[in-house]
Design a protein around this motif. Sequence first.
Motif, PDB file in Angstrom:
ATOM      1  N   ASN A 194      49.063  23.579  -2.786  1.00  0.00           N
ATOM      2  CA  ASN A 194      48.648  23.030  -3.175  1.00  0.00           C
ATOM      3  C   ASN A 194      48.390  23.420  -4.469  1.00  0.00           C
TER       4      ASN A 194
ATOM      5  N   THR B 276      47.820  15.974   0.223  1.00  0.00           N
ATOM      6  CA  THR B 276      46.711  16.828   0.312  1.00  0.00           C
ATOM      7  C   THR B 276      45.673  15.967   1.214  1.00  0.00           C
TER       8      THR B 276
ATOM      9  N   ASN C  24      42.811  14.805  -0.027  1.00  0.00           N
ATOM     10  CA  ASN C  24      42.112  13.453  -0.676  1.00  0.00           C
ATOM     11  C   ASN C  24      43.228  12.661  -1.443  1.00  0.00           C
ATOM     12  N   GLY C  25      43.888  13.248  -2.572  1.00  0.00           N
ATOM     13  CA  GLY C  25      44.514  12.740  -3.064  1.00  0.00           C
ATOM     14  C   GLY C  25      45.637  11.526  -2.646  1.00  0.00           C
TER      15      GLY C  25
HETATM   16  C1  MLT Z   1      42.609  17.333  -2.402  1.00  0.00           C
HETATM   17  O1  MLT Z   1      43.358  16.661  -2.770  1.00  0.00           O
HETATM   18  O2  MLT Z   1      41.413  16.733  -2.600  1.00  0.00           O
HETATM   19  C2  MLT Z   1      42.504  18.410  -2.956  1.00  0.00           C
HETATM   20  O3  MLT Z   1      44.231  18.695  -3.596  1.00  0.00           O
HETATM   21  C3  MLT Z   1      42.169  19.515  -2.647  1.00  0.00           C
HETATM   22  C4  MLT Z   1      42.886  20.779  -2.972  1.00  0.00           C
HETATM   23  O4  MLT Z   1      43.710  21.062  -3.622  1.00  0.00           O
HETATM   24  O5  MLT Z   1      41.636  21.867  -2.695  1.00  0.00           O
END
Ligand code: MLT
Length: 237
Positions: free
Chosen positions: A83, A102, A104-105
């Motif tokens: 990512n 991912t 959280n997103g």
């Molecule tokens: C997430 O979804 O929290 C972020 O994209 C995490 C990450 O890329 O480190």
Amino acid sequence: MANPGLTTCLSPAQLAEESLLAKRIVIIDVLRATSTICAALYHGMKSVITVADIKAAATYRKGDFIVAAERQGKTPEGFQYGNSPLTYQTKEFINKTLVLSTSNGTNAVEKSKTASEILCGAFVNLNALIAYMQKHPMDSILLCAGWHEQPAFEDSLLAGALVKMLKADYSIENDAGLLAGSLYEKHAMNLFEAFKQSDHFKRLSGLGREEDLRYCAGINVAPVVPQWQKDRFVVVH
Ligand code: MLT
């Protein structure tokens, strides 16, 4: 005519089960999902399919997709791509579709699917997003992806920037927006230094992702507006 409302949710846990119909949701995951989506689309990828479930993401390997995942800031075993917004800026990915899951997103996107419109927000597309929201007024919710249902400092900062820059066009509907706006006012002149305070900055820095962090703090370096259309994000503006 009254201005549309602008409601801030500092984490998905604050997204009331209210009806999202006729509302826009702006997904905010500065480190790094929405920064990555903006970077990939700005640098020529055709679309980004976000998938919350990592097993479901893996099934796309059978097709002509670039399949990427992140869990706890790292690229999970079995995935070739992660990512990092820096990964998807090369010619090899032009006109390809990115499949991304991912921590959280992508969950925040899942929670938003009954909304009338879903956009991505980050510092990398700040001014393009502001211009789009000014041109297309609509009751909007700023949905910060946070970290495991808790607010993330950097997402709250971006939400605050949007609150401050849209206050003439939107009615700020809740105290979370006032809080975010005050936070942004305090740190606007030195965002990268502010980022350094965040848990996620320390987590990613510990994983050697300093270049990602600098990129995600770069204002307007990927000036596109990703909009959810049917089953993926594409550039709408
Ligand atoms: C997430 O979804 O929290 C972020 O994209 C995490 C990450 O890329 O480190």
